[in-house]
Design an enzyme around this catalytic site. Structure first.
Site, PDB file in Angstrom:
ATOM      1  CB  THR A   1     -21.828 -35.259 -11.577  1.00 44.50           C
ATOM      2  OG1 THR A   1     -22.802 -35.060 -12.561  1.00 44.50           O
ATOM      3  CG2 THR A   1     -20.724 -36.816 -12.264  1.00 44.50           C
TER       4      THR A   1
ATOM      5  CE  LYS B   1     -31.676 -37.585  -0.441  1.00 49.84           C
ATOM      6  NZ  LYS B   1     -30.557 -38.692  -0.447  1.00 49.84           N
TER       7      LYS B   1
ATOM      8  CG  ASP C   1     -32.667 -42.337  -3.585  1.00 47.75           C
ATOM      9  OD1 ASP C   1     -33.821 -41.290  -3.212  1.00 47.75           O
ATOM     10  OD2 ASP C   1     -31.006 -41.373  -4.151  1.00 47.75           O
TER      11      ASP C   1
END
EC number: 2.7.1.15
Length: 322
Positions: free
Chosen positions: A26, A54, A269
């Site tokens: 979070t 990630k 990512d």
């Protein structure tokens, strides 16, 4: 050249082509004009809570491009964990192997972002560190039937290593993102990686070399390649990436177009998730073509605030990418 038509789905519709074994965090995000110095308190102008980690970031980006995805992860039995599972479902990600535990809180990332879009981040991994090999074995069927399996280092390294081993045993292509990097990475991580993808700071930690340019990245990539990876990609933010492989060991710089960055959080990512999508659905594209497209998608993501909230959907991207 755009690939013709929709991706060929020869496997059963419900099988996830991209399986991510990794983290859910979070994000607790503060926007400020500049990053604070040690011991300094400064005013920020905005705070929000978002979804990060990630593993989940990479999975969400692959899913938004149209990949059938499954997330193997662990969150806490708390409000953050419940919200996270709902977020994965909203992104059409299978949560069959998204575990909840009472023994730790859902992972958090405290993120401070300045006006230039640069950030500093502290992660508390929490429940992520409780994802174990037993959990992986329960998910063995979904891992073994994937086209691509992706993992990182925000979960216990031994768990990531087991995931890579399981995928390799089943002939599933492995995409490993050694982040956050650890200097004494188990040598098996290299030999089990079909594609080994890190950023410049991670490459520095892994090799001990300074990576300040594309040429430096090429030298670091060669060191990593010699450790047994099939393909090494070092991402360079606004400068694109550098790639080399066992078959083409000459470093190649793949630049990206310049954009005005609003928030670079999660851009790496986005890149990895996009690459996983192309490896799974367009395996006949050249690696260079996949990287050009992944660069483009990551560049779109930095032009909006937030992590997953900045990730583009297929419908918002040029048709030439698909």
């Amino acid at each position: 050249m755009a690939a013709s038509g929709e991706p060929q789905r020869q496997w059963q519709e419900e099988v996830a082509a991209v399986v991510v074994v990794g983290s859910c965090m979070t994000d607790l995000v503060s926007l400020t004009s500049r990053l604070p110095k040690t011991g300094e308190t400064i005013h920020g102008h905005k705070f929000f809570i978002g979804f990060g980690g990630k593993g989940a970031n990479q999975c969400v980006q692959a899913a938004r491009l149209g990949a059938m995805t499954s997330m193997v992860c662990k969150v806490g039995k708390d409000s953050f964990g419940n919200d996270y599972i709902e977020n994965l479902k909203q992104n059409d990600i299978s949560t069959e192997f998204t575990y909840q535990t009472k023994d730790a809180a859902t992972g958090t990332a405290s993120i401070i972002v300045n006006n230039e879009g640069q950030n500093i981040i502290v992660i508390v991994a929490g429940a992520n560190l409780l994802l174990n090999t037993e959990d992986l074995r329960a998910a063995a069927n979904v891992i073994s039937r994937a086209k691509v399996m992706v993992c990182q280092l925000e979960i216990t390294p031994a768990t990531s290593l087991e995931a890579l081993t399981m995928a390799r045993r089943s002939g599933v292509k492995t995409l490993f993102n050694p982040a956050p990097a650890i200097a004494d990475l188990d040598p098996q991580f290299y030999t089990l990686s079909d594609v080994f993808c890190c950023n410049e700071s991670e490459a520095e930690i892994l090799t001990g070399l300074t990576v300040g340019s594309a040429a430096d990245a090429g030298e670091a990539a060669l060191v990593l390649l010699k450790r047994g990876c099939q393909v090494v990609i070092i991402t360079l933010g606004a400068e694109g990436c550098v790639v080399l492989s066992q078959t083409e060991p000459e470093p190649k710089h793949i630049p990206t177009e310049k954009v005005k960055a609003v928030d670079t959080t999660g851009a790496g990512d986005s890149f990895v998730g996009a690459l996983a999508f192309y490896l799974a659905y367009y395996p006949n594209l050249s690696l260079e073509d996949m990287l050009n497209r992944s660069n483009f998608i990551a560049a779109v993501s930095v032009q909006a605030a937030g992590t997953q909230s900045s990730y583009p959907y297929k419908k918002d991207l040029p048709l030439t990418l698909f």
